[in-house]
Design a protein around this motif. Structure first.
Motif, PDB file in Angstrom:
ATOM      1  N   LEU A  53     -19.561   3.870  -9.780  1.00 34.18           N
ATOM      2  CA  LEU A  53     -19.956   4.318  -8.441  1.00 34.18           C
ATOM      3  C   LEU A  53     -20.402   5.782  -8.462  1.00 34.18           C
ATOM      4  O   LEU A  53     -21.354   6.154  -7.763  1.00 34.18           O
ATOM      5  N   ALA A  54     -19.735   6.598  -9.268  1.00 35.36           N
ATOM      6  CA  ALA A  54     -20.129   8.011  -9.374  1.00 35.36           C
ATOM      7  C   ALA A  54     -21.540   8.133  -9.941  1.00 35.36           C
ATOM      8  O   ALA A  54     -22.348   8.955  -9.475  1.00 35.36           O
ATOM      9  N   LEU A  55     -21.866   7.306 -10.932  1.00 32.45           N
ATOM     10  CA  LEU A  55     -23.213   7.327 -11.511  1.00 32.45           C
ATOM     11  C   LEU A  55     -24.256   6.835 -10.505  1.00 32.45           C
ATOM     12  O   LEU A  55     -25.364   7.376 -10.428  1.00 32.45           O
ATOM     13  N   LEU A  56     -23.913   5.831  -9.723  1.00 30.34           N
ATOM     14  CA  LEU A  56     -24.815   5.353  -8.686  1.00 30.34           C
ATOM     15  C   LEU A  56     -25.026   6.423  -7.617  1.00 30.34           C
ATOM     16  O   LEU A  56     -26.142   6.609  -7.110  1.00 30.34           O
ATOM     17  N   ARG A  57     -23.967   7.132  -7.305  1.00 26.91           N
ATOM     18  CA  ARG A  57     -24.064   8.211  -6.314  1.00 26.91           C
ATOM     19  C   ARG A  57     -24.971   9.321  -6.823  1.00 26.91           C
ATOM     20  O   ARG A  57     -25.806   9.849  -6.076  1.00 26.91           O
ATOM     21  N   GLU A  58     -24.813   9.668  -8.100  1.00 27.66           N
ATOM     22  CA  GLU A  58     -25.660  10.709  -8.698  1.00 27.66           C
ATOM     23  C   GLU A  58     -27.136  10.294  -8.685  1.00 27.66           C
ATOM     24  O   GLU A  58     -28.024  11.138  -8.555  1.00 27.66           O
ATOM     25  N   ALA A  59     -27.390   8.996  -8.798  1.00 21.82           N
ATOM     26  CA  ALA A  59     -28.760   8.484  -8.808  1.00 21.82           C
ATOM     27  C   ALA A  59     -29.289   8.210  -7.396  1.00 21.82           C
ATOM     28  O   ALA A  59     -30.403   7.701  -7.246  1.00 21.82           O
ATOM     29  N   ASN A  60     -28.485   8.559  -6.383  1.00 28.19           N
ATOM     30  CA  ASN A  60     -28.847   8.302  -4.977  1.00 28.19           C
ATOM     31  C   ASN A  60     -29.184   6.831  -4.750  1.00 28.19           C
ATOM     32  O   ASN A  60     -30.148   6.494  -4.045  1.00 28.19           O
ATOM     33  N   ALA A  61     -28.387   5.972  -5.355  1.00 30.93           N
ATOM     34  CA  ALA A  61     -28.668   4.534  -5.294  1.00 30.93           C
ATOM     35  C   ALA A  61     -27.677   3.765  -4.428  1.00 30.93           C
ATOM     36  O   ALA A  61     -27.698   2.533  -4.414  1.00 30.93           O
ATOM     37  N   LEU A  62     -26.834   4.479  -3.693  1.00 31.02           N
ATOM     38  CA  LEU A  62     -25.819   3.783  -2.910  1.00 31.02           C
ATOM     39  C   LEU A  62     -26.263   3.538  -1.469  1.00 31.02           C
ATOM     40  O   LEU A  62     -25.597   3.920  -0.505  1.00 31.02           O
ATOM     41  N   SER A  63     -27.401   2.912  -1.341  1.00 33.24           N
ATOM     42  CA  SER A  63     -27.840   2.315  -0.080  1.00 33.24           C
ATOM     43  C   SER A  63     -28.600   1.054  -0.464  1.00 33.24           C
ATOM     44  O   SER A  63     -29.131   0.960  -1.582  1.00 33.24           O
ATOM     45  N   PRO A  64     -28.640   0.054   0.406  1.00 36.37           N
ATOM     46  CA  PRO A  64     -29.287  -1.203   0.023  1.00 36.37           C
ATOM     47  C   PRO A  64     -30.728  -1.026  -0.443  1.00 36.37           C
ATOM     48  O   PRO A  64     -31.128  -1.585  -1.470  1.00 36.37           O
ATOM     49  N   LEU A  65     -31.528  -0.257   0.291  1.00 40.56           N
ATOM     50  CA  LEU A  65     -32.929  -0.106  -0.070  1.00 40.56           C
ATOM     51  C   LEU A  65     -33.100   0.689  -1.360  1.00 40.56           C
ATOM     52  O   LEU A  65     -33.934   0.350  -2.204  1.00 40.56           O
ATOM     53  N   ALA A  66     -32.296   1.744  -1.527  1.00 41.89           N
ATOM     54  CA  ALA A  66     -32.399   2.558  -2.743  1.00 41.89           C
ATOM     55  C   ALA A  66     -32.042   1.737  -3.978  1.00 41.89           C
ATOM     56  O   ALA A  66     -32.718   1.825  -5.011  1.00 41.89           O
ATOM     57  N   MET A  67     -30.999   0.922  -3.884  1.00 46.42           N
ATOM     58  CA  MET A  67     -30.621   0.089  -5.028  1.00 46.42           C
ATOM     59  C   MET A  67     -31.678  -0.987  -5.274  1.00 46.42           C
ATOM     60  O   MET A  67     -31.978  -1.322  -6.418  1.00 46.42           O
ATOM     61  N   TRP A  68     -32.246  -1.524  -4.211  1.00 41.32           N
ATOM     62  CA  TRP A  68     -33.317  -2.519  -4.325  1.00 41.32           C
ATOM     63  C   TRP A  68     -34.497  -1.965  -5.122  1.00 41.32           C
ATOM     64  O   TRP A  68     -35.103  -2.662  -5.932  1.00 41.32           O
ATOM     65  N   ASN A  69     -34.810  -0.694  -4.876  1.00 40.25           N
ATOM     66  CA  ASN A  69     -35.964  -0.061  -5.528  1.00 40.25           C
ATOM     67  C   ASN A  69     -35.640   0.525  -6.907  1.00 40.25           C
ATOM     68  O   ASN A  69     -36.528   1.019  -7.595  1.00 40.25           O
TER      69      ASN A  69
END
Length: 226
Positions: A53-69
């Motif tokens: 989760l920390a790595l996802l947060r650093e990648a700004n990927a913790l929202s549905p659309l951001a992770m989708w992209n």
């Protein structure tokens, strides 16, 4: 019998709560993060999920659309600490596809609060979640309870171990029967369901070990032969 079981369950709950105090579960900044965590925690320890989760947060990927992209390889690397990262990447993609479908859009909304699911009732949501490849009953109930605030009781290996050792259920009881053991008698209360499961996990992790349980120190230990 039902009244007695409710008394027994609430007595055990009170014992665990007095021992541990409030749990403040599930750790997460918003419902989407909690839903992602529910998938990442499959077959691993929570500390590994926190790293992912920390790595996802650093990648700004913790929202549905951001992770989708997010490119698939990048998502795999971010969640690698949680283990089974390729399978979990597929499961997360499947969850995101469901979000897009539920919102009737080509891609999931950029909505960390998952408000686009609010119009669905709890049973409909549970059936939807169970229809997602890679989402089993425990993950579905965790998302319902902890991410969406719905009255879904979560059971797991700790639940089975504790309540079979106390003679309430056989140790091979299946998920549905184990879940019904609680939901048949407990009041349908989100806060109670949340805290009860959290206390079971804390008790199981600290005292009710798979190999040698630490019954003498456990808040439920003296109930074994009561």
């Amino acid at each position: 019998m039902q009244h007695t079981r409710e008394n027994d369950l609430m007595h055990m709950y009170a014992r665990m709560l007095a021992h541990f105090g409030q749990s403040h579960w599930w750790p997460g900044e918003h419902p989407f993060e909690v839903a992602v965590g529910a998938i990442l925690t499959q077959n691993t320890m929570w500390r590994n999920v926190e790293k992912a989760l920390a790595l996802l947060r650093e990648a700004n990927a913790l929202s549905p659309l951001a992770m989708w992209n997010m490119p698939e390889r990048q998502l795999e690397e971010a969640i690698r600490p949680s283990g089974f990262f390729r399978q979990k990447t597929i499961k997360l993609r499947n969850l995101l596809c469901y979000f897009a479908e539920a919102a009737e859009q080509a891609a999931p909304p950029d909505d960390k609060e998952l408000t686009f699911l609010q119009y669905k009732d709890t049973e409909e949501l549970r059936e939807d979640l169970l229809g997602i490849r890679g989402v089993g009953p425990e993950t579905a109930d965790s998302i319902l309870l902890y991410a969406l605030g719905r009255p879904a009781f979560v059971v797991d290996a700790y639940t089975r171990r504790i309540y079979s050792r106390h003679g309430f259920l056989p140790d091979d009881v299946d998920y549905a029967e184990l879940r019904e053991f609680f939901t048949d008698v407990l009041p349908e209360d989100v806060a109670l369901f949340n805290e009860y499961h959290a206390l079971i996990v804390r008790t199981g992790n600290t005292y009710c070990k798979k190999g040698t349980p630490l019954c003498a120190a456990c808040p439920l230990g003296d109930l074994l032969n009561a």
